[in-house]
Design a protein around this motif. Sequence first.
Motif, mmCIF file in Angstrom:
data_model
loop_
_atom_site.group_PDB
_atom_site.id
_atom_site.type_symbol
_atom_site.label_atom_id
_atom_site.label_comp_id
_atom_site.label_asym_id
_atom_site.label_seq_id
_atom_site.Cartn_x
_atom_site.Cartn_y
_atom_site.Cartn_z
ATOM 1 N N THR A 16 71.270 -29.290 36.697
ATOM 2 C CA THR A 16 70.661 -28.072 36.572
ATOM 3 C C THR A 16 68.925 -27.889 36.373
ATOM 4 O OG1 THR A 16 73.026 -27.281 35.667
ATOM 5 C CG2 THR A 16 70.840 -25.473 35.564
ATOM 6 N N ILE A 17 68.300 -28.795 35.589
ATOM 7 C CA ILE A 17 67.299 -28.642 35.686
ATOM 8 C C ILE A 17 66.643 -29.789 36.921
ATOM 9 C CG2 ILE A 17 65.448 -30.446 34.639
ATOM 10 C CD1 ILE A 17 67.227 -29.795 31.939
ATOM 11 N N TRP A 20 66.339 -26.668 39.069
ATOM 12 C CA TRP A 20 65.101 -26.153 38.843
ATOM 13 C C TRP A 20 63.920 -26.769 39.280
ATOM 14 C CZ3 TRP A 20 65.172 -20.874 38.125
ATOM 15 C CH2 TRP A 20 65.499 -19.874 37.597
ATOM 16 N N TRP A 308 59.759 -22.169 35.427
ATOM 17 C CA TRP A 308 60.567 -22.339 35.681
ATOM 18 C C TRP A 308 61.515 -23.007 34.304
ATOM 19 C CZ3 TRP A 308 62.497 -27.700 35.556
ATOM 20 C CH2 TRP A 308 61.512 -28.342 35.681
ATOM 21 N N ALA A 312 65.195 -22.758 33.590
ATOM 22 C CA ALA A 312 65.908 -23.177 33.569
ATOM 23 C C ALA A 312 66.867 -23.713 32.017
ATOM 24 C CB ALA A 312 66.052 -24.955 33.152
ATOM 25 N N SER A 315 68.468 -20.459 31.478
ATOM 26 C CA SER A 315 70.945 -20.583 31.820
ATOM 27 C C SER A 315 71.683 -21.623 31.408
ATOM 28 C CB SER A 315 69.951 -20.770 33.492
ATOM 29 O OG SER A 315 69.038 -22.931 34.094
ATOM 30 N N THR A 350 72.901 -19.849 36.080
ATOM 31 C CA THR A 350 71.407 -20.453 37.353
ATOM 32 C C THR A 350 71.437 -18.708 37.877
ATOM 33 O OG1 THR A 350 71.985 -22.276 36.795
ATOM 34 C CG2 THR A 350 70.297 -21.687 38.202
#
Length: 876
Positions: A16-17, A20, A308, A312, A315, A350
Amino acid sequence: MHKESFLIAIAVAALTIMFWAGMNRPTNEPAWPKVIQGFSFAPFRADQDPTEERYPSLEEIDADLALLAGRTHAVRTYSVQESLGEIPDLAKKHKLNVTLGGWISGDLENNRREMKRMIDIASRSSNVVRLMVGNEAVLRGDVSVDDLIAYIDDIQKKTDIPVSTAEPWHIWLSNPKLAEHVDFITVHMLPYWEGVPMEMAVDYVFQRLDEVKKAFPDKDVIIGEVGWPSNGRTRQGAVASTANEAIFLRQFLIRANAEKVTYYLMEAFDQPWKHGVESGVGAYWGVYDAKRAPKFPFSAPIVEIPDWPILAGISILVALVVFGLLLIDSRLMRRRGRSFLAVVAYSAATAVVWIIYDYANQYMTITSVVVGVLLVLGMIGVIVILFAEAHEWAEALWLKQHRRLLTPTHLDDSLLPFVSIHVPAYNEPPQMMIETLDALARLDYPRFEVLVIDNNTRDPAVWQPVEAHCRTLGSRFRFFHVSPLAGFKAGALNFALRETSPAAYVVAVIDSDYTVGRRWLKDLVPDLLKDRVAIVQAPQDYRDADENAFKAMIYAEYRGFFYIGMVTRNERNAIIQHGTMTMVRKDVLQRLDGWAEWCITEDAELGLRVFEHGLGATYIPTSYGQGVMPDTFTDFKKQRFRWAFGAVQIMRRHLSSLLKGGSRLTLGQRYHFVAGWLPWLADGVNVIFNLAALAWSAGMLWAPRTVDPPLLIFSALPLTLFVFKLGKLVYLYRTRVGTSIRQTIAAAVAGLALTHTIGVAVLTGLVIKEKPFFRTPKRADTQALLAAINAAREETLMLAALTFTAWAVVTRLGTESLDLLVWAIMLMMQAIPYACSLLLSLISAVPRLPAGLIGKSKPMQEEADHLLTNTSATAP
């Protein structure tokens, strides 16, 4: 398992990171010049609107000019109304030149006042270097070219200051006569409106600029507006974003200075009052926002979302909570299932964070707040259904073993309890009933009775042959013809309960069309001798799937419930009891006051009441009897309408105990009942959504300048859910139910064909408490072709409306905007279930259409064997 889940969560969080970070890679562009040539300047604040005659004060204008002083050489204005006429005097003290504009519209009197005041101001203001007569007046169609020329000629007679008008480049090229009457040419270069991708936009501007220069070599050409919006709808390849605005302007400024072009950036400050015009994008062209803060860095690398890392993190936190909830009671789930749920949870979190962030960065109006609330509510609903679907997908596919699937245990005949079998009937074909009773007579079970309750059948020729046949079968078969008898099927079953032998320990129920297998009672009754087991359920099966294509299709649709939904629900003691092939302990039935006569799905309602009292049910995915299916699409719809309406009845009566407590329901039972209702509730919302979509589309077609296409997310949400559910159906039918490609497609068509029926049933159930019971006819006459079309008349009308509307949107409004394109696609997607309804109804009108077109159906026992191929079952 906890360690494994933790590692999966960490791994997906890292992905996920990376996502982003990848979407927000810094872009290095040339630094913004210390001083630019000019800004288009409209000093309206967030609470001001010229259309409502709310103008900025002189102090506010002065503060804006002070902010721009030292950063630009000049400003360009558009009107001299009210305080705007004081801009030249205020700009003078900040050493700013002014290109003074007078607004030209279809209001002749206002035009006269504008031109007069513009001349008066210019005559006393030494820093007015150009005059602009109108702004895109020809493009808007407010005046003709000849009328505009008359205004220009008149102004030129009254001043020595250079005079022009401002129009997009193509207006100049198509109206060379206009160029003959101006002192210089002012072009607007806004490639976003032409759908030019940002990466090509700067080259596009200078390409068009060269075309204008070549067309009018004797005229100076300046750019009156050039820019890119920071927010708004995507137009073909043109994406409105803050990063794109920053990149475009920084690239343009370097090239414009190198080529010595005179320009005015569009524009100094965002104009929230334009939010309701120019497709909503009009509010977002400023270099500074409405609070006068720069929207992007002037020299540092450009990042799409500077904050962001915070988003992140949010999320990930949201996803961890959701992932944890999805993993409750998941100790038997394989790693693949956990990973799948983690990906769904993180992806959804996200998307939600990104959408809310993007929407929150808009300038809010009452309309946008209302739309935002609806958007969030709709998004939450879609996400919740998505999670429920994903959870069932994971549990159906990636369990190591089933904990509670019933496996038959065999007892000596002397230990088997007495069973009372109840067969309710109303106006059923006598020969079919006789076949049902003969099968019961062949049961391999030592002690049982059969009670046939014919309620309210008027024609003696229908029920008397059945009564006579019961006498031939012996004393254990008892026939009752009762008329009148209230309560429909539940009333008949309660009558039978009162007539049941005192020796009975178990009450078993079958429909009048079922022929049961000999070992039905002997295999399943022993499970009811276990503590706290009150219900034993076998699946409904059908013996006429190979009669024709219609029945083969609906048979394929039925199987998903019995071999996916019921199996996953059984893991948490939360099955849906259905009123055939079911067994209930008599003492439980009596303690709970029998079957609910207020509910048209009395079987499912009883099952929930059993769970509310802390008792259990077990399920076996093995066929022990076969009935007959509806013969027509009309009857198929009636059956599903009854199930959906009854579900709403149950929900209304039991919602408090499901949500607030007050019963002995477990968390898993609460989850499965609520999650099981959600897709049907979504179908009800979908009916409203489709009607609203048609109304909105009509507004777009009727008044395209006033009604914009819905935000992309309104189209993307139903599209996403539709694709996800369809993918789940196809994958699980192929892997867990073991159907062929043709059977899977048939199941999808049959399921989608009922979407409208279920939606209407749900909406009806939300406003009406009671609905007359209607039986599913057995061995009914096949409907003719016209009757088949009439059976799907509502669906056909909706199909026509959605298809025509999608066509009209594309042909009249075009697809230059991504919002329009996706909206049209969404309308066509929403039409698919209605097309399936018409198709299935037409197929039902052709009884000779062979079932082989769909594929030969596997016996239910083969389905059960396939279900358990990769899992092991353990008894409760």
